[in-house]
Design a protein around this motif. Sequence first.
Motif, PDB file in Angstrom:
ATOM      1  N   ILE A  31       0.840  -1.206   0.000  1.00 29.65           N
ATOM      2  CA  ILE A  31       0.000   0.000   0.000  1.00 29.65           C
ATOM      3  C   ILE A  31       0.871   1.251   0.000  1.00 29.65           C
ATOM      4  CG2 ILE A  31      -1.653   1.333   1.370  1.00 29.65           C
ATOM      5  CD1 ILE A  31      -2.837  -1.349   2.292  1.00 29.65           C
ATOM      6  N   VAL A  32       1.956   1.235   0.802  1.00 31.29           N
ATOM      7  CA  VAL A  32       2.895   2.374   0.814  1.00 31.29           C
ATOM      8  C   VAL A  32       3.470   2.597  -0.580  1.00 31.29           C
ATOM      9  CG1 VAL A  32       5.121   3.180   1.694  1.00 31.29           C
ATOM     10  CG2 VAL A  32       3.462   2.156   3.268  1.00 31.29           C
ATOM     11  N   TRP A  33       3.890   1.524  -1.225  1.00 28.21           N
ATOM     12  CA  TRP A  33       4.463   1.607  -2.580  1.00 28.21           C
ATOM     13  C   TRP A  33       3.474   2.243  -3.562  1.00 28.21           C
ATOM     14  CZ3 TRP A  33       8.929   0.398  -5.314  1.00 28.21           C
ATOM     15  CH2 TRP A  33       8.799   0.257  -6.685  1.00 28.21           C
ATOM     16  N   LEU A  34       2.220   1.778  -3.535  1.00 30.16           N
ATOM     17  CA  LEU A  34       1.216   2.267  -4.473  1.00 30.16           C
ATOM     18  C   LEU A  34       0.827   3.720  -4.199  1.00 30.16           C
ATOM     19  CD1 LEU A  34      -1.096  -0.895  -4.657  1.00 30.16           C
ATOM     20  CD2 LEU A  34       0.563  -0.110  -6.374  1.00 30.16           C
ATOM     21  N   VAL A  35       0.666   4.069  -2.918  1.00 26.85           N
ATOM     22  CA  VAL A  35       0.262   5.435  -2.569  1.00 26.85           C
ATOM     23  C   VAL A  35       1.348   6.431  -2.943  1.00 26.85           C
ATOM     24  CG1 VAL A  35      -0.267   6.986  -0.651  1.00 26.85           C
ATOM     25  CG2 VAL A  35      -1.339   4.735  -0.754  1.00 26.85           C
ATOM     26  N   VAL A  36       2.615   6.125  -2.580  1.00 21.64           N
ATOM     27  CA  VAL A  36       3.712   7.031  -2.913  1.00 21.64           C
ATOM     28  C   VAL A  36       3.884   7.115  -4.428  1.00 21.64           C
ATOM     29  CG1 VAL A  36       6.204   7.439  -2.683  1.00 21.64           C
ATOM     30  CG2 VAL A  36       4.884   6.632  -0.724  1.00 21.64           C
ATOM     31  N   GLY A  37       3.705   5.987  -5.117  1.00 20.37           N
ATOM     32  CA  GLY A  37       3.819   6.001  -6.570  1.00 20.37           C
ATOM     33  C   GLY A  37       2.759   6.859  -7.232  1.00 20.37           C
ATOM     34  N   SER A  38       1.556   6.915  -6.623  1.00 18.23           N
ATOM     35  CA  SER A  38       0.452   7.658  -7.235  1.00 18.23           C
ATOM     36  C   SER A  38       0.687   9.165  -7.237  1.00 18.23           C
ATOM     37  CB  SER A  38      -0.855   7.337  -6.510  1.00 18.23           C
ATOM     38  OG  SER A  38      -0.838   7.845  -5.186  1.00 18.23           O
ATOM     39  N   LEU A 316      14.199   8.830   5.456  1.00 15.33           N
ATOM     40  CA  LEU A 316      13.230   8.878   4.359  1.00 15.33           C
ATOM     41  C   LEU A 316      12.926  10.324   3.974  1.00 15.33           C
ATOM     42  CD1 LEU A 316      11.191   7.672   2.420  1.00 15.33           C
ATOM     43  CD2 LEU A 316       9.564   7.467   4.335  1.00 15.33           C
ATOM     44  N   ALA A 317      12.775  11.206   4.978  1.00 18.10           N
ATOM     45  CA  ALA A 317      12.528  12.617   4.684  1.00 18.10           C
ATOM     46  C   ALA A 317      13.708  13.241   3.950  1.00 18.10           C
ATOM     47  CB  ALA A 317      12.249  13.378   5.984  1.00 18.10           C
ATOM     48  N   ALA A 318      14.925  12.859   4.337  1.00 17.39           N
ATOM     49  CA  ALA A 318      16.114  13.391   3.664  1.00 17.39           C
ATOM     50  C   ALA A 318      16.184  12.912   2.213  1.00 17.39           C
ATOM     51  CB  ALA A 318      17.376  12.960   4.420  1.00 17.39           C
ATOM     52  N   ILE A 319      15.851  11.638   1.998  1.00 19.61           N
ATOM     53  CA  ILE A 319      15.844  11.101   0.630  1.00 19.61           C
ATOM     54  C   ILE A 319      14.790  11.838  -0.200  1.00 19.61           C
ATOM     55  CG2 ILE A 319      15.324   9.051  -0.750  1.00 19.61           C
ATOM     56  CD1 ILE A 319      16.408   7.396   1.666  1.00 19.61           C
ATOM     57  N   ASN A 320      13.617  12.068   0.385  1.00 21.89           N
ATOM     58  CA  ASN A 320      12.551  12.785  -0.317  1.00 21.89           C
ATOM     59  C   ASN A 320      13.002  14.185  -0.714  1.00 21.89           C
ATOM     60  OD1 ASN A 320       9.654  13.344  -1.066  1.00 21.89           O
ATOM     61  ND2 ASN A 320       9.855  14.789   0.622  1.00 21.89           N
ATOM     62  N   ASP A 321      13.603  14.926   0.227  1.00 24.41           N
ATOM     63  CA  ASP A 321      14.057  16.286  -0.077  1.00 24.41           C
ATOM     64  C   ASP A 321      15.188  16.292  -1.090  1.00 24.41           C
ATOM     65  OD1 ASP A 321      12.196  17.196   1.699  1.00 24.41           O
ATOM     66  OD2 ASP A 321      13.574  18.501   2.793  1.00 24.41           O
ATOM     67  N   ALA A 322      16.091  15.288  -0.984  1.00 30.78           N
ATOM     68  CA  ALA A 322      17.206  15.230  -1.922  1.00 30.78           C
ATOM     69  C   ALA A 322      16.714  14.964  -3.341  1.00 30.78           C
ATOM     70  CB  ALA A 322      18.198  14.146  -1.494  1.00 30.78           C
ATOM     71  N   ILE A 323      15.737  14.073  -3.475  1.00 31.63           N
ATOM     72  CA  ILE A 323      15.175  13.790  -4.800  1.00 31.63           C
ATOM     73  C   ILE A 323      14.423  15.004  -5.337  1.00 31.63           C
ATOM     74  CG2 ILE A 323      13.417  12.407  -5.994  1.00 31.63           C
ATOM     75  CD1 ILE A 323      14.304  10.031  -4.308  1.00 31.63           C
ATOM     76  N   GLN A 324      13.685  15.672  -4.450  1.00 39.00           N
ATOM     77  CA  GLN A 324      12.964  16.881  -4.868  1.00 39.00           C
ATOM     78  C   GLN A 324      13.929  17.958  -5.329  1.00 39.00           C
ATOM     79  OE1 GLN A 324       9.653  17.331  -4.934  1.00 39.00           O
ATOM     80  NE2 GLN A 324       8.746  15.836  -3.557  1.00 39.00           N
ATOM     81  N   ALA A 325      15.117  17.998  -4.671  1.00 39.64           N
ATOM     82  CA  ALA A 325      16.114  19.023  -5.005  1.00 39.64           C
ATOM     83  C   ALA A 325      17.052  18.575  -6.114  1.00 39.64           C
ATOM     84  CB  ALA A 325      16.917  19.379  -3.752  1.00 39.64           C
ATOM     85  N   GLY A 326      16.811  17.416  -6.699  1.00 35.12           N
ATOM     86  CA  GLY A 326      17.640  16.956  -7.801  1.00 35.12           C
ATOM     87  C   GLY A 326      18.851  16.162  -7.380  1.00 35.12           C
ATOM     88  N   GLY A 327      18.814  15.598  -6.158  1.00 38.65           N
ATOM     89  CA  GLY A 327      19.896  14.710  -5.739  1.00 38.65           C
ATOM     90  C   GLY A 327      20.940  15.333  -4.849  1.00 38.65           C
ATOM     91  N   GLY A 328      20.716  16.559  -4.356  1.00 37.90           N
ATOM     92  CA  GLY A 328      21.714  17.216  -3.516  1.00 37.90           C
ATOM     93  C   GLY A 328      21.713  16.706  -2.095  1.00 37.90           C
ATOM     94  N   VAL A 329      22.736  17.096  -1.325  1.00 41.45           N
ATOM     95  CA  VAL A 329      22.868  16.681   0.072  1.00 41.45           C
ATOM     96  C   VAL A 329      21.929  17.501   0.942  1.00 41.45           C
ATOM     97  CG1 VAL A 329      24.404  16.606   2.055  1.00 41.45           C
ATOM     98  CG2 VAL A 329      25.234  15.917  -0.201  1.00 41.45           C
ATOM     99  N   LEU A 337       3.509  15.277   5.592  1.00 46.90           N
ATOM    100  CA  LEU A 337       2.554  14.450   6.328  1.00 46.90           C
ATOM    101  C   LEU A 337       2.618  12.993   5.884  1.00 46.90           C
ATOM    102  CD1 LEU A 337       0.249  14.217   8.360  1.00 46.90           C
ATOM    103  CD2 LEU A 337      -1.351  14.810   6.517  1.00 46.90           C
ATOM    104  N   TRP A 338       2.787  12.737   4.579  1.00 49.63           N
ATOM    105  CA  TRP A 338       2.780  11.351   4.114  1.00 49.63           C
ATOM    106  C   TRP A 338       3.944  10.557   4.698  1.00 49.63           C
ATOM    107  CZ3 TRP A 338       6.591   8.841   1.431  1.00 49.63           C
ATOM    108  CH2 TRP A 338       7.558   9.606   0.773  1.00 49.63           C
ATOM    109  N   VAL A 339       5.102  11.222   4.864  1.00 49.75           N
ATOM    110  CA  VAL A 339       6.255  10.556   5.473  1.00 49.75           C
ATOM    111  C   VAL A 339       5.963  10.238   6.946  1.00 49.75           C
ATOM    112  CG1 VAL A 339       8.682  10.818   6.112  1.00 49.75           C
ATOM    113  CG2 VAL A 339       7.897  11.602   3.877  1.00 49.75           C
ATOM    114  N   MET A 340       5.348  11.203   7.651  1.00 49.73           N
ATOM    115  CA  MET A 340       4.997  10.982   9.047  1.00 49.73           C
ATOM    116  C   MET A 340       4.007   9.825   9.195  1.00 49.73           C
ATOM    117  SD  MET A 340       5.764  12.263  12.025  1.00 49.73           S
ATOM    118  CE  MET A 340       6.228  13.976  11.782  1.00 49.73           C
ATOM    119  N   MET A 341       3.061   9.736   8.265  1.00 52.14           N
ATOM    120  CA  MET A 341       2.063   8.670   8.333  1.00 52.14           C
ATOM    121  C   MET A 341       2.700   7.302   8.094  1.00 52.14           C
ATOM    122  SD  MET A 341      -0.803   9.951   9.192  1.00 52.14           S
ATOM    123  CE  MET A 341      -1.871   8.555   8.847  1.00 52.14           C
ATOM    124  N   VAL A 342       3.674   7.225   7.188  1.00 47.45           N
ATOM    125  CA  VAL A 342       4.388   5.961   6.969  1.00 47.45           C
ATOM    126  C   VAL A 342       5.036   5.498   8.266  1.00 47.45           C
ATOM    127  CG1 VAL A 342       6.376   4.893   5.835  1.00 47.45           C
ATOM    128  CG2 VAL A 342       4.775   6.276   4.501  1.00 47.45           C
TER     129      VAL A 342
END
Length: 521
Positions: A31-38, A316-329, A337-342
């Motif tokens: 369910i986590v995989w599908l929701v995040v993918g959506s 997970l939050a750091a990975i999310n922000d890094a991907i949003q920022a194009g892979g930076g540190v 909220l979705w990360v907190m719910m996971v």
Amino acid sequence: MARSSNFLDTLLTSPATERYRVGLSVLFLLIVWLVVGSFSQGLPNNMLLMAAAVIGGYMAINIGANDVANNVGPAVGSGALSLGAAVLLAAVFEAGGAIIAGGDVVSTIKGGIIDPTSLDDPRAFVWLMTAALLAGALWLNLATWMGAPVSTTHSIVGGVLGAGIAAGGWAIADWSVMGKIAASWVISPVLGGALAALFLIVIKKTVLYQKNLVSAARTFVPWLVAIMAWAFGTYLMIKGVSKLVKLDFTQSALIGLALAAVVFFTMRALVGRKAATMENSIDGVNMLFTWPLIFAAALLSFAHGANDVANAIGPLAAINDAIQAGGGVVTSASIPLWVMMVGALGLAVGLMLFGPRLIKTVGSEITELDKTRAFCIALSAALTVILASQLGLPVSSTHIAIGGVFGVGFLREYLKSNYATQLHKIMEHHDPAEQERLKPFLDDFRNASVEEMENLLKQAKQKKDQVPLTKSERKRLKKIYKEEMVKRSHLFRIAAAWIITVPASALMAAFLFFALRGLMI
């Protein structure tokens, strides 16, 4: 109600339901995989984010399965809560603590153990955190399977360290921080065990060893529960509410003190009413600690959810922000909220599906607990965290709680063996001709609890002519005293798991980092 509780206890622990528990956990991760993918469609590397979310959920499940046992295990072992009730209570308060007081910002480089800015390839940061998260989760899964409660914080610390060294070499690590973490392997259980044993001695001296237990309980139990209320009130302010409203230690302590005053007067009235019908025995005194233990389990679970959910969702939050920022540190990540719910739901799922095994280990398999002993362990856990946070000592809540269980168990062994030593000295001064007069004493002694032995020993010293002991009886008493009140097999297994947690998760994380880098390049 009792039947439904027994059914739930059986359902949670039955080996026949193991495959259903595994299936439900897999369903949650799907369910986590599908929701995040959506909602991540169109993002670069959205598949990596989906995989990281699943790993974060897997880590949260393992935190719930392993770490939460320390909060409710003593209450279950003492009989204050049934296993089913404890699982439901902890699941609600763990998830509530994670969602309500989980914090807006989490430092994802735990304790500054590595310097991510020294990485040559910015993409390596995402691989590093993903590998660390998966390694920490795998190690927790293995420890739970072995029945060893370990530190989830140390698991993720080891993961970040191992993946960090694999990504940037040995110089990337801050070894002074790692030295403090290693020191906590000793500091945490010793402090927790010493305080729990100290409080148990205080309760024995002030209440359990008194001739009139009811009168002693009316005087001292309200004070003891008020101290617990202050400790948990302050602990909750520091570990939970301070994430919503900034509070310093003085403010937290004053709020805890106000709560303690309310609890003191409430408990004094309750104990006063109970005294009229209360049994003048240890069992009667034990019943007074039932509700304090239930509240302690709830508050510990809430504070744990608010604090340790970061071990799953911080990376997970750091990975999310890094991907949003194009892979930076990203060394400090805002948590959507979705990360907190996971994290919150993962904690609850892991606790309900796999937590009962560790709850039973902590609550009943290490040493026998009654409500006064469990009360001392819970109070020790809160006070040790408060003390350590003010002294700047690195401690693990898991190690503190388990140290408290062992501290109480070893104190019981010491008291029993100490009584035996004194009694054997008295035995040697008696003539065999006095054997017949010894029988009443032996009958009382054989049926006595550890707490009652001191009074019997005092009587023996005062009436030596009435308590002669034969050689065969000495052997029987020695055999009784050789009984282990702490399971050594659990002690060695848990200590070994603590020692190897950081290096084990570090090695796994390094291997996973190289594997992930090979797949992504």
